[in-house]
Design an enzyme around this catalytic site. Structure first.
Site, short mmCIF file in Angstrom:
data_model
loop_
_atom_site.label_atom_id
_atom_site.label_comp_id
_atom_site.label_asym_id
_atom_site.label_seq_id
_atom_site.Cartn_x
_atom_site.Cartn_y
_atom_site.Cartn_z
N GLY A 122 1.21 -1.12 -0.03
CA GLY A 122 0.38 -0.16 0.39
C GLY A 122 0.85 1.48 0.25
N SER A 124 2.38 -3.14 -3.73
CA SER A 124 1.87 -2.56 -4.79
C SER A 124 2.35 -3.08 -6.16
CB SER A 124 3.21 -1.17 -4.50
OG SER A 124 2.87 -0.67 -3.22
P1 13P Z 1 -1.38 -3.48 -2.12
O1 13P Z 1 -1.28 -4.54 -3.31
O2 13P Z 1 -1.50 -2.69 -1.59
O3 13P Z 1 0.10 -2.86 -1.88
O4 13P Z 1 -1.54 -4.75 -1.26
C1 13P Z 1 -0.76 -5.43 -1.05
C2 13P Z 1 -1.27 -7.08 -0.33
O5 13P Z 1 -1.04 -6.83 1.29
C3 13P Z 1 -1.81 -8.07 -1.07
O6 13P Z 1 -2.73 -9.13 -0.15
#
Ligand code: 13P
Length: 252
Positions: free
Chosen positions: A173, A213
């Site tokens: 994230g 991400s």
């Molecule tokens: P993001 O793709 O939003 O970084 O989240 C990754 C994740 O925690 C998937 O389980």
């Protein structure tokens, strides 16, 4: 040859109504896609309707967590037989957000894992270091601890049924993806560890996803790494165009 596997972890997003809209769009966008296992992991309350919407479609259904007992006085929990009855095929276990906010430990991950395997569902077991651990060169120690603790006592046959996900917490994230080589290095380490704990054949056959991400822009280079077999996608799985672009980019 390990078949690519792309999972959308919706986390705490999408009401049942919104979930159906997203799934209907995904079904249209992914209608011709072959050669990749695709699944979505909505919140528990969405599972029933999403399951109905996915009947006769190749997109599989996953849950984001599970309790280890089958039934009993455990207010607020959801069990593996309940998930199975709804058509759930996969369960994410030990996500870093559960470790961070909900007291998940290797021991509880292991209990959930055994329950999932006992009921014939496929676990996606998450491991990964946080920023301070990476900066203090503890990445491999943390991965070893997560793998050995979470996978403790599994037979070779059970391990072969599981999927692992390497998710560096600092990349979740944040928009900071691990560089493909950086992720590959950890995936190789995990595979070697599986070779030591289980055997070479198991190490070679278990699929290891990368998460943190992942976007349509970085999926191709990530998947070009020999030991990255798929992705666990958070934010970019909440919109049909970005998730389907990631699925299409994941074909090796
Ligand atoms: P993001 O793709 O939003 O970084 O989240 C990754 C994740 O925690 C998937 O389980």
């Amino acid at each position: 040859m390990r078949r690519p596997i792309i999972a959308g972890n919706w986390k705490l997003n999408k009401t049942p109504h919104e979930a159906i809209l997203l799934v209907d769009e995904l079904k249209r966008e992914l209608v011709d896609v072959t050669g990749v296992d695709v699944l979505v992991c909505p919140p528990f309350v969405d599972l029933s309707e999403v399951s109905d919407a996915l009947v006769d479609h190749d997109i599989a259904l996953g849950a984001q967590n599970v309790f280890w007992e089958d039934s009993g006085a455990f207010t607020g929990e959801i069990s593996a037989p309940m998930l199975k009855d709804l058509g759930v095929a996969y369960v994410i276990i030990g996500h870093s957000e559960r470790r961070q906010y909900f007291h998940e430990t290797n021991e509880t991950v292991n209990k959930r894992l055994r329950a999932v395997l006992k009921h014939g569902l496929t676990p996606i077991v998450c491991v990964g270091e946080n920023l301070s651990q990476r900066e203090s060169n503890k990445t491999f120690d943390v991965i070893k601890d997560h793998c050995e603790g979470s996978l403790s006592g599994l037979s070779v046959e059970e391990m072969k049924k599981a999927v692992l996900a390497y998710e560096p917490v600092w990349a979740i994230g944040t928009g900071k993806t691990a560089a493909p080589q950086q992720a590959q290095e950890v995936h190789v380490f995990i595979r070697q560890l599986l070779g030591k704990i289980f055997d070479a054949d198991t190490a070679d056959s278990v699929r290891i996803q990368y998460g943190g991400s992942v976007t349509p822009d970085n999926i191709v280079l990530l998947m070009a790494q020999p030991d990255i077999d798929g992705a666990l996608v958070g934010g970019a799985s909440l919109k049909a165009p970005s998730f389907s672009a990631i699925v299409k980019g994941a074909k090796k």
